[in-house]
Design a protein around this motif. Structure first.
Motif, PDB file in Angstrom:
ATOM      1  N   GLY A 289       0.825  -1.210   0.000  1.00 33.48           N
ATOM      2  CA  GLY A 289       0.000   0.000   0.000  1.00 33.48           C
ATOM      3  C   GLY A 289       0.854   1.253   0.000  1.00 33.48           C
TER       4      GLY A 289
ATOM      5  N   GLY B  96       2.972   1.138  -3.817  1.00 37.92           N
ATOM      6  CA  GLY B  96       2.035   0.029  -3.847  1.00 37.92           C
ATOM      7  C   GLY B  96       2.563  -1.265  -3.276  1.00 37.92           C
TER       8      GLY B  96
ATOM      9  N   GLU C  84       4.733  -1.781 -11.833  1.00 34.30           N
ATOM     10  CA  GLU C  84       4.533  -1.930 -10.392  1.00 34.30           C
ATOM     11  C   GLU C  84       4.934  -3.329  -9.936  1.00 34.30           C
ATOM     12  OE1 GLU C  84       0.694  -0.952  -8.771  1.00 34.30           O
ATOM     13  OE2 GLU C  84       1.287  -1.574  -6.763  1.00 34.30           O
TER      14      GLU C  84
ATOM     15  N   TRP D 229      -3.279  -7.671  -4.308  1.00 28.39           N
ATOM     16  CA  TRP D 229      -4.726  -7.443  -4.446  1.00 28.39           C
ATOM     17  C   TRP D 229      -5.008  -7.009  -5.879  1.00 28.39           C
ATOM     18  CZ3 TRP D 229      -1.151  -4.629  -1.878  1.00 28.39           C
ATOM     19  CH2 TRP D 229      -0.940  -3.307  -2.262  1.00 28.39           C
TER      20      TRP D 229
ATOM     21  N   ARG E 294      -7.624  -4.848  -8.628  1.00 23.48           N
ATOM     22  CA  ARG E 294      -8.607  -3.773  -8.733  1.00 23.48           C
ATOM     23  C   ARG E 294      -9.848  -4.249  -9.465  1.00 23.48           C
ATOM     24  NH1 ARG E 294      -8.361  -2.226 -13.967  1.00 23.48           N
ATOM     25  NH2 ARG E 294      -6.323  -2.191 -14.994  1.00 23.48           N
ATOM     26  N   PHE E 295     -10.859  -3.421  -9.418  1.00 26.21           N
ATOM     27  CA  PHE E 295     -12.105  -3.671 -10.136  1.00 26.21           C
ATOM     28  C   PHE E 295     -11.798  -3.883 -11.629  1.00 26.21           C
ATOM     29  CE2 PHE E 295     -15.381  -1.738 -12.817  1.00 26.21           C
ATOM     30  CZ  PHE E 295     -16.473  -2.532 -12.497  1.00 26.21           C
TER      31      PHE E 295
ATOM     32  N   ASP F 137      -7.951  -6.542   4.072  1.00 20.63           N
ATOM     33  CA  ASP F 137      -7.431  -5.511   3.177  1.00 20.63           C
ATOM     34  C   ASP F 137      -7.300  -5.929   1.723  1.00 20.63           C
ATOM     35  OD1 ASP F 137      -6.777  -3.787   5.449  1.00 20.63           O
ATOM     36  OD2 ASP F 137      -5.240  -5.277   5.884  1.00 20.63           O
ATOM     37  N   SER F 138      -7.408  -7.202   1.435  1.00 18.93           N
ATOM     38  CA  SER F 138      -7.050  -7.629   0.088  1.00 18.93           C
ATOM     39  C   SER F 138      -8.003  -8.700  -0.431  1.00 18.93           C
ATOM     40  CB  SER F 138      -5.613  -8.149   0.073  1.00 18.93           C
ATOM     41  OG  SER F 138      -5.559  -9.414   0.711  1.00 18.93           O
ATOM     42  N   ASN F 139      -7.725  -9.200  -1.633  1.00 19.06           N
ATOM     43  CA  ASN F 139      -8.674 -10.134  -2.239  1.00 19.06           C
ATOM     44  C   ASN F 139      -8.006 -11.224  -3.084  1.00 19.06           C
ATOM     45  OD1 ASN F 139      -7.817  -8.463  -4.261  1.00 19.06           O
ATOM     46  ND2 ASN F 139      -9.773  -7.436  -4.584  1.00 19.06           N
TER      47      ASN F 139
END
Lengths: 277, 278
Positions: free
Chosen positions: A78, A82, A92, A121, A123-124, A161-163
């Motif tokens: 984060g 990142g 990244e 993680w 993003r959408f 916090d993550s997925n």
């Protein structure tokens, strides 16, 4: 049990202040009886790119001077760059992998054997499968690098916090797919609370792969001050013959009295430990 | 009034998720009715080291395509990485942080954004407040001169919640004055006023024509209109001082903030307040 404390709350990890020097942090923790310190490798303590050889050598001197070992290192996720190994942004992803390698190298210089690893993680709009593939490739590369330095990668399921890796089973699957011998699992009670899971189940599920533990009470409060029962999880750790560090990761707010929570946490857990069978 | 929305809610900075691409973020905010965004220059949206020249060009094009401007850029301060403390006694961090801000100046110049908003740093154990102030001032002059050449204004944020260098409106005015630069202005965030038990309307009237940006949120970083704070007085103060900059909404730092919803609710509420101003 061996107790350790994460430097996050001493060094601008979640709030800019309070911010103590790493030496002061190690001195305080040692004074309260901690045997280890888990170093979050960001500013102001240990961002690798600010750590000259001279500064790195000092950390070894402080380990000797204060009688406290670096129990684990972590490349913080984060924030600015990142550090997301699952990112679909190649720039990244490459930076993140290199940062983690640089943290491993620094940890190696400090005779540290554990790296706390966040699996990233997505993003959408990005599929879980794509993110998982990126994470798997990253852990293979990072794991091989760590193996040469006798370091174990500890995958942390971070449901709050993550997925990508949310459960111990996710982490165990990643170990299997990596095919590497130096990958283990860690867990943080906060993420079990978030999923309304019992942290005790995490201990038994992870079993021999458990290589690091983060203890916290509800809402990141000091163990013993938030209402969680630590006896069962401590008993479970004893039952599986866990011989790693029990690391406190608490106190993310600016209002936290760090000397207070560090002392209360270890005093409380040592008392719990006395009642284990 | 002109309204902008800070991308932190959409960008996985404070919480890693939810996280949306910058393209998606700008498209959604434009559709809601925002005039501009305040772009946090961090992953996943705009970490300078990850942006190719093609990426920079594309972001400029999205402004025109969606009809939404980038009015302000902000660095991301704090841990979880290189820090970006412009008042630090760590030489390596100071050099890096100043360079990062200059990278933001270049990006602002590319996107015709006129403002960079930042907090001048914080004091860590081992340095005195006076020492931190002097370093923060040196940083401001260094970055400010660079920004002046590119037509960019620096807006200084008093951040009592986070910092110990520039806590109050007066601290900002003093630092501005000591810099001697014409392209330095003030900004403030309501959240820090709440923490300082200070009326934001007083801040607006104190800064007057020196106010270059303002960040709105309700108490506890909630959407304006959902946390109990009365926005009428501060909005009236902005009208009274003939503030012609953007009102930037910076809200919803938690994973469950539902960015699209919080952005929409905020704008609807503030437009209603605006109708009542005299």
């Amino acid at each position: 049990m061996k107790y350790s404390f994460s430097t996050t709350c001493f060094g601008s990890g979640t709030t800019l202040l309070p911010a103590y020097s790493l030496e002061e942090t190690m001195r305080i923790l040692s004074g309260f009886g901690y045997e280890g310190v888990e170093i979050a490798c960001h500013s102001p303590h240990a961002w690798p790119y600010y750590m000259t050889e001279e500064k790195r050598a000092l950390v070894n001197e402080w380990q000797e001077k204060y009688g406290i070992a670096v129990s684990a290192v972590m490349a913080p996720p984060g924030g600015g760059p990142g550090c997301n190994v699952a990112s679909t942004d190649k720039a990244e992803r490459r930076f993140s992998i290199q940062l983690i390698k640089d943290v491993i190298e620094m940890g190696h210089q400090w005779k540290c054997k554990r790296l706390a690893f966040i699996a990233g993680w997505h993003r959408f709009g990005v599929s879980h499968a794509e993110a998982w593939g990126n994470t798997l490739n990253a852990i293979k590369e990072i794991g091989a690098y760590a193996l040469e330095r006798d370091m174990v990668i500890c995958i942390e399921p971070t449901a709050t916090d993550s997925n990508v890796v949310e459960t111990p089973d996710d982490a165990l699957k990643l170990i299997e797919e990596s095919g590497l011998s130096n990958i283990g699992v860690m867990f943080d009670m906060q993420h079990a609370f978030f999923r309304k899971d019992d942290p005790v189940d995490y201990v038994y599920t992870i079993g021999k792969y458990l290589k690091n533990v983060h203890l916290t009470d509800y809402d990141r409060l000091t163990p013993g001050s938030g209402g969680a029962d630590f006896y069962p999880v401590m008993q479970a750790l004893k039952d599986i013959d866990y011989d790693g560090y029990v690391t406190m990761e608490t106190g993310f707010a600016r209002t936290t009295g760090l000397r207070s929570i560090t002392k209360k946490a270890i005093d409380f857990l040592k008392n719990v430990e006395k009642s284990l069978i | 009034m002109k309204y902008a929305f800070n991308t932190v809610t959409f960008g996985g900075v404070k919480s890693w998720i939810p996280s949306y691409s910058l393209d998606e973020t700008m498209r959604r905010l434009a559709r809601i009715g925002y005039d501009a965004i305040e772009l946090v220059c961090a992953s996943p949206h705009a970490w300078p080291d990850y942006l190719s020249s093609e990426d920079v060009k594309k972001i400029g094009e999205w402004q025109r395509e969606y009809g939404i401007k980038i009015h302000s850029l902000t660095p991301i301060p704090g841990g979880r990485g290189p820090g970006c403390n412009l008042a630090t006694i760590c030489k390596e961090e100071l050099i890096w942080s100043r360079n990062y801000l200059k990278q933001l100046v270049n990006l602002a110049n590319s996107w015709e954004a006129k403002t960079i908003s930042y907090s001048p740093g914080w004091t860590s154990i081992g340095s005195t407040d006076k020492e931190a102030w002097e370093i923060a001032l040196d940083s401001l002059v260094d970055i400010g001169k660079y920004a002046l050449e590119k037509g960019v204004t620096l807006c200084l944020e008093p951040a009592l919640t986070l910092s110990e260098v520039v806590d109050t409106a007066q601290n900002v005015l003093d630092l501005m004055s000591e810099s001697g630069l014409p392209n330095v202005k003030a900004m403030f965030d309501l959240e820090h006023c709440f923490n300082f038990i200070t009326d934001p309307a007083d801040y607006a009237r104190k800064f007057k024509d020196k106010l270059g940006n303002i960040q709105f949120c309700d108490r506890l970083r909630k959407a304006p209109g959902t946390g109990g704070f009365d926005f009428y007085p501060v909005m009236q103060a902005l009208k009274d001082i003939i503030y012609d900059g953007y009102i930037t909404i910076e809200v919803g730092f938690a994973r469950d903030s539902n960015p699209t919803s919080i952005a929409r609710k905020s704008l609807l509420y503030l437009r209603e307040v605006e109708k009542k101003l005299i």
